[in-house]
Design an enzyme around this catalytic site. Structure first.
Site, PDB file in Angstrom:
ATOM      1  CB  SER A 137      -0.866  -0.012   1.266  1.00 17.06           C
ATOM      2  OG  SER A 137      -1.540   1.207   1.412  1.00 17.06           O
ATOM      3  CE1 TYR A 161      -3.938  -2.556   5.586  1.00 18.13           C
ATOM      4  CE2 TYR A 161      -3.487  -0.268   4.979  1.00 18.13           C
ATOM      5  CZ  TYR A 161      -3.758  -1.575   4.617  1.00 18.13           C
ATOM      6  OH  TYR A 161      -3.839  -1.907   3.282  1.00 18.13           O
ATOM      7  CE  LYS A 165      -1.673  -4.583   3.460  1.00 22.73           C
ATOM      8  NZ  LYS A 165      -1.985  -5.831   2.801  1.00 22.73           N
TER       9      LYS A 165
HETATM   10  P1  NAD Z   1     -11.050  -6.630   1.105  1.00 26.26           P
HETATM   11  O1  NAD Z   1     -11.262  -6.572   2.566  1.00 26.26           O
HETATM   12  O2  NAD Z   1     -12.217  -6.427   0.217  1.00 26.26           O
HETATM   13  O3  NAD Z   1     -10.336  -7.997   0.704  1.00 26.26           O
HETATM   14  C1  NAD Z   1      -9.517  -8.725   1.602  1.00 26.26           C
HETATM   15  C2  NAD Z   1     -10.054 -10.134   1.643  1.00 26.26           C
HETATM   16  O4  NAD Z   1      -9.268 -10.903   2.564  1.00 26.26           O
HETATM   17  C3  NAD Z   1     -11.495 -10.198   2.139  1.00 26.26           C
HETATM   18  O5  NAD Z   1     -12.262 -10.960   1.234  1.00 26.26           O
HETATM   19  C4  NAD Z   1     -11.397 -10.881   3.492  1.00 26.26           C
HETATM   20  O6  NAD Z   1     -12.542 -11.639   3.789  1.00 26.26           O
HETATM   21  C5  NAD Z   1     -10.151 -11.722   3.318  1.00 26.26           C
HETATM   22  N1  NAD Z   1      -9.470 -12.072   4.568  1.00 26.26           N
HETATM   23  C6  NAD Z   1      -9.194 -11.256   5.599  1.00 26.26           C
HETATM   24  N2  NAD Z   1      -8.550 -11.939   6.571  1.00 26.26           N
HETATM   25  C7  NAD Z   1      -8.406 -13.210   6.123  1.00 26.26           C
HETATM   26  C8  NAD Z   1      -7.811 -14.367   6.662  1.00 26.26           C
HETATM   27  N3  NAD Z   1      -7.247 -14.359   7.871  1.00 26.26           N
HETATM   28  N4  NAD Z   1      -7.813 -15.498   5.928  1.00 26.26           N
HETATM   29  C9  NAD Z   1      -8.402 -15.521   4.692  1.00 26.26           C
HETATM   30  N5  NAD Z   1      -8.991 -14.449   4.151  1.00 26.26           N
HETATM   31  C10 NAD Z   1      -8.984 -13.298   4.844  1.00 26.26           C
HETATM   32  O7  NAD Z   1      -9.913  -5.569   0.743  1.00 26.26           O
HETATM   33  P2  NAD Z   1      -9.387  -5.076  -0.664  1.00 26.26           P
HETATM   34  O8  NAD Z   1      -9.703  -3.638  -0.768  1.00 26.26           O
HETATM   35  O9  NAD Z   1      -9.792  -5.991  -1.716  1.00 26.26           O
HETATM   36  O10 NAD Z   1      -7.835  -5.192  -0.391  1.00 26.26           O
HETATM   37  C11 NAD Z   1      -7.086  -6.339  -0.745  1.00 26.26           C
HETATM   38  C12 NAD Z   1      -5.674  -6.181  -0.222  1.00 26.26           C
HETATM   39  O11 NAD Z   1      -5.115  -4.983  -0.736  1.00 26.26           O
HETATM   40  C13 NAD Z   1      -5.593  -6.072   1.304  1.00 26.26           C
HETATM   41  O12 NAD Z   1      -4.434  -6.764   1.721  1.00 26.26           O
HETATM   42  C14 NAD Z   1      -5.427  -4.575   1.528  1.00 26.26           C
HETATM   43  O13 NAD Z   1      -4.715  -4.316   2.705  1.00 26.26           O
HETATM   44  C15 NAD Z   1      -4.628  -4.167   0.311  1.00 26.26           C
HETATM   45  N6  NAD Z   1      -4.813  -2.764  -0.061  1.00 26.26           N
HETATM   46  C16 NAD Z   1      -6.072  -2.280  -0.256  1.00 26.26           C
HETATM   47  C17 NAD Z   1      -6.240  -0.942  -0.610  1.00 26.26           C
HETATM   48  C18 NAD Z   1      -7.607  -0.356  -0.794  1.00 26.26           C
HETATM   49  O14 NAD Z   1      -7.727   0.857  -0.768  1.00 26.26           O
HETATM   50  N7  NAD Z   1      -8.652  -1.139  -0.991  1.00 26.26           N
HETATM   51  C19 NAD Z   1      -5.109  -0.116  -0.769  1.00 26.26           C
HETATM   52  C20 NAD Z   1      -3.849  -0.654  -0.574  1.00 26.26           C
HETATM   53  C21 NAD Z   1      -3.710  -1.986  -0.225  1.00 26.26           C
HETATM   54  C1  WQD Z   2      -9.520   9.868   0.594  1.00 21.55           C
HETATM   55  C2  WQD Z   2      -9.716  11.356   0.842  1.00 21.55           C
HETATM   56  C3  WQD Z   2     -10.010  11.913   3.164  1.00 21.55           C
HETATM   57  C4  WQD Z   2     -13.847   9.827   3.637  1.00 21.55           C
HETATM   58  C5  WQD Z   2      -7.148   4.798   2.786  1.00 21.55           C
HETATM   59  C6  WQD Z   2      -6.198   4.090   3.695  1.00 21.55           C
HETATM   60  C7  WQD Z   2      -5.026   3.577   2.924  1.00 21.55           C
HETATM   61  C8  WQD Z   2      -5.449   2.772   1.708  1.00 21.55           C
HETATM   62  C9  WQD Z   2      -6.508   3.448   0.902  1.00 21.55           C
HETATM   63  C10 WQD Z   2      -5.303   0.447   2.152  1.00 21.55           C
HETATM   64  C11 WQD Z   2      -8.946  11.864   2.058  1.00 21.55           C
HETATM   65  C12 WQD Z   2     -11.255  12.223   2.386  1.00 21.55           C
HETATM   66  C13 WQD Z   2     -12.665  10.357   3.132  1.00 21.55           C
HETATM   67  C14 WQD Z   2     -14.904  10.723   3.976  1.00 21.55           C
HETATM   68  C15 WQD Z   2     -13.531  12.571   3.293  1.00 21.55           C
HETATM   69  N1  WQD Z   2      -5.985   1.518   2.059  1.00 21.55           N
HETATM   70  N2  WQD Z   2     -12.503  11.699   2.951  1.00 21.55           N
HETATM   71  N3  WQD Z   2     -14.690  12.047   3.793  1.00 21.55           N
HETATM   72  O1  WQD Z   2      -7.245   7.883   3.444  1.00 21.55           O
HETATM   73  O2  WQD Z   2      -6.258   8.052   1.134  1.00 21.55           O
HETATM   74  O3  WQD Z   2      -6.489   5.871   2.180  1.00 21.55           O
HETATM   75  O4  WQD Z   2      -7.564   3.890   1.744  1.00 21.55           O
HETATM   76  O5  WQD Z   2      -4.112   0.308   2.046  1.00 21.55           O
HETATM   77  O6  WQD Z   2      -4.276   2.831   3.804  1.00 21.55           O
HETATM   78  O7  WQD Z   2      -5.749   5.000   4.675  1.00 21.55           O
HETATM   79  O8  WQD Z   2      -8.526   7.037   1.416  1.00 21.55           O
HETATM   80  O9  WQD Z   2     -10.865   7.124   0.706  1.00 21.55           O
HETATM   81  O10 WQD Z   2     -10.344   7.150   3.170  1.00 21.55           O
HETATM   82  O11 WQD Z   2      -9.807   9.143   1.786  1.00 21.55           O
HETATM   83  O12 WQD Z   2     -13.382  13.772   3.147  1.00 21.55           O
HETATM   84  O13 WQD Z   2     -15.980  10.298   4.450  1.00 21.55           O
HETATM   85  O14 WQD Z   2     -11.095  11.583   1.134  1.00 21.55           O
HETATM   86  O15 WQD Z   2      -9.757  12.877   4.130  1.00 21.55           O
HETATM   87  O16 WQD Z   2      -8.523  13.163   1.758  1.00 21.55           O
HETATM   88  P1  WQD Z   2      -7.090   7.313   2.115  1.00 21.55           P
HETATM   89  P2  WQD Z   2      -9.962   7.539   1.803  1.00 21.55           P
END
Ligand code: NAD
Ligand code: WQD
Length: 355
Positions: A137, A161, A165
């Site tokens: 991330s 979190y 990562k």
């Molecule tokens: P998500 O929560 O939709 O998907 C994660 C999946 O992992 C879920 O289906 C959940 O049920 C499963 N899971 C959680 N714990 C588990 C376990 N112990 N065993 C088996 N399955 C398990 O999230 P996402 O948005 O699809 O994100 C996927 C990955 O990408 C995550 O590792 C997240 O940290 C990372 N990531 C997400 C974002 C984002 O903004 N969505 C950004 C950066 C990184």
């Molecule tokens: C985006 C912008 C908020 C909600 C998060 C995690 C990050 C990554 C992606 C996994 C910011 C603003 C948000 C709301 C708002 N996940 N906002 N009102 O914070 O960039 O990242 O998701 O790895 O770890 O921290 O994404 O969508 O929460 O926010 O004004 O109700 O929207 O302040 O500027 P963020 P976000």
């Protein structure tokens, strides 16, 4: 046909990636505990794949389980081998991702994200499966206001979190550098993935109140929530609201396909890649694009900054483009249109949908 294990494959990014990989001829084992997802997502992936590929023989097997369960993982790898379909690579999405929850319960996050990853890597090593694409991330970077983030920018996560990562990346780097096995590792550092498949059949289905901006906008627009709170209009940005690098989830899914092929085509490799568009969008710009594209209303109000937020986070994505021969193709308008289609067709996400 190559068999790939997708951990967390029923989740938001995982489900879209499963569809992309199926469409490209891979067989998939999709492992999920469904702690933050629904098995229906995978049923829909299969339906979508069959709709577009009527003569496909690709297989997807859906398995319920936890990455922290060593015996279960071992059995999974063993049985795949026994069936003549050894797991060749893993795309590792499984984990917990809610920043606030990680502050309240850091042990849970270290257990699931780091403990679960160590477990998985141990079993992979035992079965000589040493190819992994890991969901990292952009949240691991130290905040920077005026420059695009590069892969060699400082790493300094602000919350548990993000720490988990960064720790998993460190473990993968240690494995690569200090063991003589030939690991192939891609850490994909996602920026802000949003939107949905263009069919509107699969998308993001947060349980309860969304933590992130895009699903919140969608839920306000559809009338499920009254008003969007914008967290601050006094940030050092042109319109005072936070700037992020929003990427269409299907562009992200395609980046996983490209990363997987890159690893399978190379020997012994460790790469960290920013997966973003390289373009920043403010909260107000995203809301206005959503309103214009979808001809809907999104009432909002300004409130205080959210603790732990950064003003700007935008990728320098040149390395990913060059390494993977991939580039994000979809616009912010596409993102808003596709995300809205998903929201309109599935106002409650996967809840109340029949399998
Ligand atoms: P998500 O929560 O939709 O998907 C994660 C999946 O992992 C879920 O289906 C959940 O049920 C499963 N899971 C959680 N714990 C588990 C376990 N112990 N065993 C088996 N399955 C398990 O999230 P996402 O948005 O699809 O994100 C996927 C990955 O990408 C995550 O590792 C997240 O940290 C990372 N990531 C997400 C974002 C984002 O903004 N969505 C950004 C950066 C990184
Ligand atoms: C985006 C912008 C908020 C909600 C998060 C995690 C990050 C990554 C992606 C996994 C910011 C603003 C948000 C709301 C708002 N996940 N906002 N009102 O914070 O960039 O990242 O998701 O790895 O770890 O921290 O994404 O969508 O929460 O926010 O004004 O109700 O929207 O302040 O500027 P963020 P976000």
């Amino acid at each position: 046909m190559r068999t790939i294990l997708i951990t967390g494959g029923a989740g938001f990014i995982g489900s879209h990636t499963c569809l992309t990989l199926l469409d490209h001829g891979y067989d998939l084992l999709v492992l999920d505990s469904y702690v933050n997802s629904s098995p229906i997502a995978i049923k829909k992936v299969i339906i979508l794949h069959k709709r577009n590929n009527q003569i496909s023989n690709n297989q997807l097997m859906q398995i319920s389980g936890d990455i922290r369960d060593y015996k279960f993982l071992k059995k999974l790898f063993f049985e795949s081998k026994l069936n003549g379909k050894p797991i060749e690579a893993v795309i590792h999405f499984a984990g917990l991702k809610a920043v606030e929850e990680s502050v309240e319960n850091p042990l849970l996050y270290w257990d699931v994200n780091v403990g679960g990853s160590i477990n998985l890597l141990r079993v992979m090593d035992e079965f000589r499966c040493r190819t992994i694409v890991f969901s990292s991330s952009a949240t691991i970077y130290a905040p920077k206001t005026d420059e695009l983030l590069k892969e060699d920018s400082d790493i300094a996560p602000l919350n548990p979190y993000g720490q988990t990562k960064a720790a998993i990346e460190q473990i993968l780097s240690d494995l690569f550098q200090h063991t003589d096995q030939q690991w192939r590792i891609a850490n994909l550092r996602y920026f802000n993935p949003i939107g949905a498949h263009q069919s509107g059949e699969i998308g993001e289905s947060p349980l309860g109140k969304p933590n992130n901006l895009f699903p919140y906008i969608s839920q306000v627009a559809v009338g499920a929530r009254d008003i969007l709170n914008i967290f601050g209009n006094d940030w050092p940005t042109p319109d005072g609201t936070g700037i992020r690098d929003y990427i269409h989830v299907m562009d992200l899914a395609e980046a996983h396909h490209a990363a997987l092929e890159y690893l399978l085509d190379n020997e012994s490799i460790l790469t960290n890649l920013n997966i973003g568009t390289g373009k920043g969008t403010s909260v107000l710009e995203l809301i206005n694009t959503f309103i214009n594209v979808n001809d809907c209303k999104v009432p909002y109000t300004f409130c205080n900054r959210r603790l732990g937020d950064v003003p700007v986070s935008v990728a320098n994505n040149e390395l990913a483009i060059k390494t993977l021969n991939w580039h994000p193709k979809r616009s912010l308008e596409d993102i808003c249109r596709d995300g809205w289609k998903w929201q309109m067709l599935n106002p409650q996400g996967y809840l109340n949908k029949a399998i």
